[in-house]
Design a protein around this motif. Structure first.
Motif, mmCIF file in Angstrom:
data_model
loop_
_atom_site.group_PDB
_atom_site.id
_atom_site.type_symbol
_atom_site.label_atom_id
_atom_site.label_comp_id
_atom_site.label_asym_id
_atom_site.label_seq_id
_atom_site.Cartn_x
_atom_site.Cartn_y
_atom_site.Cartn_z
ATOM 1 N N PRO A 193 0.838 -1.209 0.000
ATOM 2 C CA PRO A 193 0.000 0.000 0.000
ATOM 3 C C PRO A 193 0.870 1.255 0.000
ATOM 4 O O PRO A 193 1.949 1.275 0.595
ATOM 5 C CB PRO A 193 -0.802 -0.125 1.305
ATOM 6 N N ARG A 194 0.388 2.308 -0.661
ATOM 7 C CA ARG A 194 1.157 3.540 -0.776
ATOM 8 C C ARG A 194 0.282 4.715 -0.343
ATOM 9 O O ARG A 194 -0.867 4.847 -0.796
ATOM 10 C CB ARG A 194 1.635 3.717 -2.223
ATOM 11 N N VAL A 195 0.825 5.562 0.532
ATOM 12 C CA VAL A 195 0.053 6.658 1.118
ATOM 13 C C VAL A 195 0.873 7.939 1.071
ATOM 14 O O VAL A 195 2.103 7.907 1.007
ATOM 15 C CB VAL A 195 -0.344 6.345 2.581
ATOM 16 N N SER A 196 0.192 9.075 1.111
ATOM 17 C CA SER A 196 0.890 10.351 1.090
ATOM 18 C C SER A 196 -0.033 11.452 1.572
ATOM 19 O O SER A 196 -1.250 11.294 1.665
ATOM 20 C CB SER A 196 1.366 10.693 -0.338
ATOM 21 N N ALA A 197 0.583 12.597 1.886
ATOM 22 C CA ALA A 197 -0.174 13.836 2.023
ATOM 23 C C ALA A 197 -0.454 14.336 0.611
ATOM 24 O O ALA A 197 -0.036 13.735 -0.371
ATOM 25 C CB ALA A 197 0.621 14.859 2.828
ATOM 26 N N MET A 198 -1.172 15.461 0.481
ATOM 27 C CA MET A 198 -1.476 16.005 -0.846
ATOM 28 C C MET A 198 -0.172 16.381 -1.544
ATOM 29 O O MET A 198 0.583 17.224 -1.058
ATOM 30 C CB MET A 198 -2.382 17.218 -0.717
ATOM 31 N N LEU A 199 0.091 15.748 -2.685
ATOM 32 C CA LEU A 199 1.386 15.892 -3.351
ATOM 33 C C LEU A 199 1.382 17.004 -4.392
ATOM 34 O O LEU A 199 0.335 17.336 -4.953
ATOM 35 C CB LEU A 199 1.750 14.575 -4.053
ATOM 36 N N PRO A 200 2.559 17.577 -4.689
ATOM 37 C CA PRO A 200 2.673 18.466 -5.851
ATOM 38 C C PRO A 200 2.247 17.728 -7.113
ATOM 39 O O PRO A 200 2.410 16.507 -7.230
ATOM 40 C CB PRO A 200 4.164 18.815 -5.881
ATOM 41 N N LEU A 201 1.722 18.465 -8.066
ATOM 42 C CA LEU A 201 1.127 17.853 -9.249
ATOM 43 C C LEU A 201 2.112 16.992 -10.025
ATOM 44 O O LEU A 201 1.765 15.918 -10.509
ATOM 45 C CB LEU A 201 0.554 18.951 -10.158
ATOM 46 N N GLU A 202 3.369 17.451 -10.160
ATOM 47 C CA GLU A 202 4.316 16.690 -10.972
ATOM 48 C C GLU A 202 4.702 15.373 -10.294
ATOM 49 O O GLU A 202 4.930 14.364 -10.963
ATOM 50 C CB GLU A 202 5.563 17.514 -11.301
ATOM 51 N N LEU A 203 4.752 15.350 -8.964
ATOM 52 C CA LEU A 203 5.061 14.100 -8.266
ATOM 53 C C LEU A 203 3.884 13.134 -8.343
ATOM 54 O O LEU A 203 4.070 11.922 -8.491
ATOM 55 C CB LEU A 203 5.408 14.387 -6.806
ATOM 56 N N ARG A 204 2.675 13.660 -8.261
ATOM 57 C CA ARG A 204 1.501 12.798 -8.400
ATOM 58 C C ARG A 204 1.489 12.166 -9.792
ATOM 59 O O ARG A 204 1.184 10.979 -9.950
ATOM 60 C CB ARG A 204 0.236 13.613 -8.176
ATOM 61 N N GLY A 205 1.831 12.953 -10.827
ATOM 62 C CA GLY A 205 1.890 12.407 -12.181
ATOM 63 C C GLY A 205 2.967 11.340 -12.326
ATOM 64 O O GLY A 205 2.781 10.343 -13.022
ATOM 65 N N LEU A 206 4.115 11.549 -11.656
ATOM 66 C CA LEU A 206 5.195 10.563 -11.696
ATOM 67 C C LEU A 206 4.735 9.226 -11.112
ATOM 68 O O LEU A 206 4.961 8.167 -11.698
ATOM 69 C CB LEU A 206 6.393 11.089 -10.912
ATOM 70 N N LEU A 207 4.077 9.264 -9.966
ATOM 71 C CA LEU A 207 3.618 8.025 -9.320
ATOM 72 C C LEU A 207 2.531 7.359 -10.148
ATOM 73 O O LEU A 207 2.464 6.129 -10.216
ATOM 74 C CB LEU A 207 3.108 8.331 -7.914
ATOM 75 N N GLN A 208 1.691 8.173 -10.776
ATOM 76 C CA GLN A 208 0.663 7.607 -11.656
ATOM 77 C C GLN A 208 1.303 6.837 -12.803
ATOM 78 O O GLN A 208 0.853 5.758 -13.190
ATOM 79 C CB GLN A 208 -0.220 8.743 -12.192
ATOM 80 N N GLU A 209 2.387 7.393 -13.330
ATOM 81 C CA GLU A 209 3.079 6.750 -14.451
ATOM 82 C C GLU A 209 3.718 5.432 -14.047
ATOM 83 O O GLU A 209 3.702 4.464 -14.812
ATOM 84 C CB GLU A 209 4.150 7.707 -14.987
ATOM 85 N N HIS A 210 4.276 5.357 -12.832
ATOM 86 C CA HIS A 210 5.043 4.179 -12.426
ATOM 87 C C HIS A 210 4.222 3.137 -11.661
ATOM 88 O O HIS A 210 4.574 1.956 -11.668
ATOM 89 C CB HIS A 210 6.221 4.608 -11.545
#
Length: 315
Positions: A193-210
């Motif tokens: 499982p992977r969790v986070s606080a509200m991320l900057p948009l570019e980091l959220r896009g990076l995680l979505q990609e991977h």
């Protein structure tokens, strides 16, 4: 011409480099260049000479540097003097906005100092998305806000004070199975499982990609930062958090920084650009000015934590 353009020009005069000046102003380089070009167009001539060796001020630019410094100092003094003329009260209220990422560490530390100096001030701290906080600022519901600049559309009617850039990393509980490997791969994190606080948009896009092949890139992305330590301590969840938050967690010994051999460069180098935003036409109360000064003082001594290099992957 506005004060924000003059601040951008002074940043360029100080750094003599468009990239570094844009970073200091916490805006993109393209937006920074447009600001300087607009100023040059309005003043009728080039303010800098752009060459292979960098940037040099023209005679017009040097003259503007002197006058702009004086104008900005006078504008700052005028705000302080006008605010000082407001009648004080034995009891008062301070309302300001905070983005989810800022609420994790910087603002709580500043509040701890503030309440000692203003024991009779009622505090109304609004935690929300930066775009929503900007609407509250426009409506006069809050005096200022602290959030990630790149989540907002900032116009010239605002005054913006940049804070330190925040970088991110990975963290998990000390007994996590991945820590038994010396060189885990970034894609292996999809098994947990992977969790986070509200991320900057570019980091959220990076995680979505991977990480989105077998489901959501993140199982939980929350505005409530205090949920995450308890969640990670009781499960195999992996957190994507600010490095300064990770450092505070690892000092307890209950959590460890997780490093991957092929960690994407954007995860190491990307992050959040925190700024303090207020309306240019609104005078701040003594309480609001004190809170902003406290935020800047707490932020200034801190140093960006070294993120290190990714480990080489096993062949």
């Amino acid at each position: 011409m506005d004060l924000r353009q003059l601040r951008h020009f002074l940043a360029l005069a100080r750094h003599l480099n468009f990239t570094r000046a844009a970073e200091a102003a916490c805006i993109t380089q393209s937006a920074f260049s447009r600001s300087i070009q607009g100023l040059e167009s309005e003043l009728g001539g080039p303010l800098v000479e752009r060459g292979s060796r960098g940037v040099l001020l023209t005679a017009k630019g040097e003259a503007l540097r002197v006058r702009a410094s004086r104008l900005l100092d006078e504008a700052s003094n005028l705000r302080d003097e006008m605010a000082a003329e407001q009648p004080s009260a034995t009891s008062s209220r301070l309302s300001f906005g905070v983005g989810p990422l800022v609420a994790a560490r910087l603002v709580p530390e500043a509040l701890a100092v503030f309440v000692g100096d203003f024991a009779h001030t009622a505090l109304d701290v609004r935690v929300g998305k930066p775009s929503e906080l900007l609407e509250l600022l426009d409506e006069g519901e809050i005096s200022f806000l602290v959030a990630d600049l790149r989540h907002m559309d900032i116009g010239t009617r605002y005054l913006v004070k940049p804070l330190r850039f925040r970088r991110f990393g990975l963290v998990c509980r000390s007994g996590h199975p991945l820590l038994q490997q010396t060189k885990p791969h970034f894609r292996q994190l999809m098994d947990y499982p992977r969790v986070s606080a509200m991320l900057p948009l570019e980091l959220r896009g990076l995680l979505q990609e991977h990480w989105s092949e077998r489901g959501p890139a993140l199982n939980l992305e929350t505005q409530h930062n205090d949920l995450l330590p308890t969640l990670m301590a009781g499960s195999d969840s992996i957190g994507v958090l600010q490095l300064e938050v990770i450092d505070s967690l690892t000092r307890s010994g209950e959590f460890q920084r997780l490093r991957c051999c092929d960690e994407p460069a954007l995860l190491r180098d990307g992050g959040a650009c925190f700024v303090i935003v207020q309306r240019a036409d609104q005078l701040l109360s003594p309480q609001a000015r004190s809170m902003i000064e406290t935020l800047e003082q707490i932020d200034e001594p801190a140093r960006a934590q070294p993120h290190g290099n990714a480990l080489p992957c096993a062949s």
